[in-house]
Write a protein that holds these residues in place. Structure first.
Motif, short mmCIF file in Angstrom:
data_model
loop_
_atom_site.label_atom_id
_atom_site.label_comp_id
_atom_site.label_asym_id
_atom_site.label_seq_id
_atom_site.Cartn_x
_atom_site.Cartn_y
_atom_site.Cartn_z
N HIS A 10 0.83 -1.21 0.00
CA HIS A 10 0.00 0.00 0.00
C HIS A 10 0.86 1.25 0.00
O HIS A 10 2.03 1.22 0.37
CB HIS A 10 -0.99 0.03 1.16
N LEU A 48 -8.85 1.26 3.17
CA LEU A 48 -8.05 0.73 2.06
C LEU A 48 -8.86 0.78 0.78
O LEU A 48 -9.98 0.28 0.72
CB LEU A 48 -7.64 -0.71 2.34
N TYR A 55 -3.00 -1.36 -2.54
CA TYR A 55 -3.99 -0.47 -1.95
C TYR A 55 -3.44 0.95 -1.84
O TYR A 55 -2.24 1.16 -1.70
CB TYR A 55 -4.34 -0.90 -0.53
N GLN A 57 -3.88 3.51 1.09
CA GLN A 57 -4.33 3.47 2.48
C GLN A 57 -4.53 4.91 2.96
O GLN A 57 -3.56 5.65 3.12
CB GLN A 57 -3.28 2.78 3.35
#
Ligand code: CO
Length: 144
Positions: A10, A48, A55, A57
């Motif tokens: 992420h 997320l 992802y 975040q």
């Protein structure tokens, strides 16, 4: 040396109003939240947004002494850290420490989504806070 990093897990962005940020990603980019979680030990709330197998975040503090609250006060909203997936977080952390890099976490700890994580200090990594993320079997289910 073989790369310790298997994927980008992420990219974390610190925001003041997480609901406004979620709405912006949905309305502007059509991007949807697939997971929300509060991490009480870190004083943060995350949302997320799935992008491929990675992802975005969105991160906001839930209390004033959270490191994300300190970050927002000092630097404002924006890029907070980048998280790389690793096959084995403990082994990756040991390799990073053995190389002489400064770390925030001397040992791994639990992250959101049943992950195992550790942070590398940004003074070692050219100004970017780095998180190492090891998924578990239950983590993967949130990505399918
Ligand atoms: Co993170």
């Amino acid at each position: 040396m073989e790369s310790l990093l298997t994927d980008i897990d992420h990219v974390a962005i610190a925001v003041r109003d997480i609901d406004a940020a979620i709405a912006w990603y949905a309305d502007t980019l059509g991007a949807r939240v697939v997971h929300r979680e509060d991490v009480a030990s870190d004083g943060i709330r995350e949302a997320l947004i799935k992008v491929g197998d990675s992802y975005i975040q969105l991160l906001t503090p839930t209390r004033d002494d959270s490191t994300v609250a300190v970050f927002l006060a000092r630097r404002g909203e924006g890029l907070h850290h980048i998280a790389y997936r690793v096959a084995n977080c403990a082994q990756a952390l040991e390799a990073v420490k053995a190389s002489g890099a400064r770390v925030i976490d001397e040992v791994t700890r639990p992250g959101s989504r049943d992950t195992t994580i550790a942070f590398v200090h940004p003074t070692s990594s050219f100004g970017t806070l780095i998180e190492l993320v090891e998924e578990s079997t239950s983590t993967l289910s949130t990505r399918q």
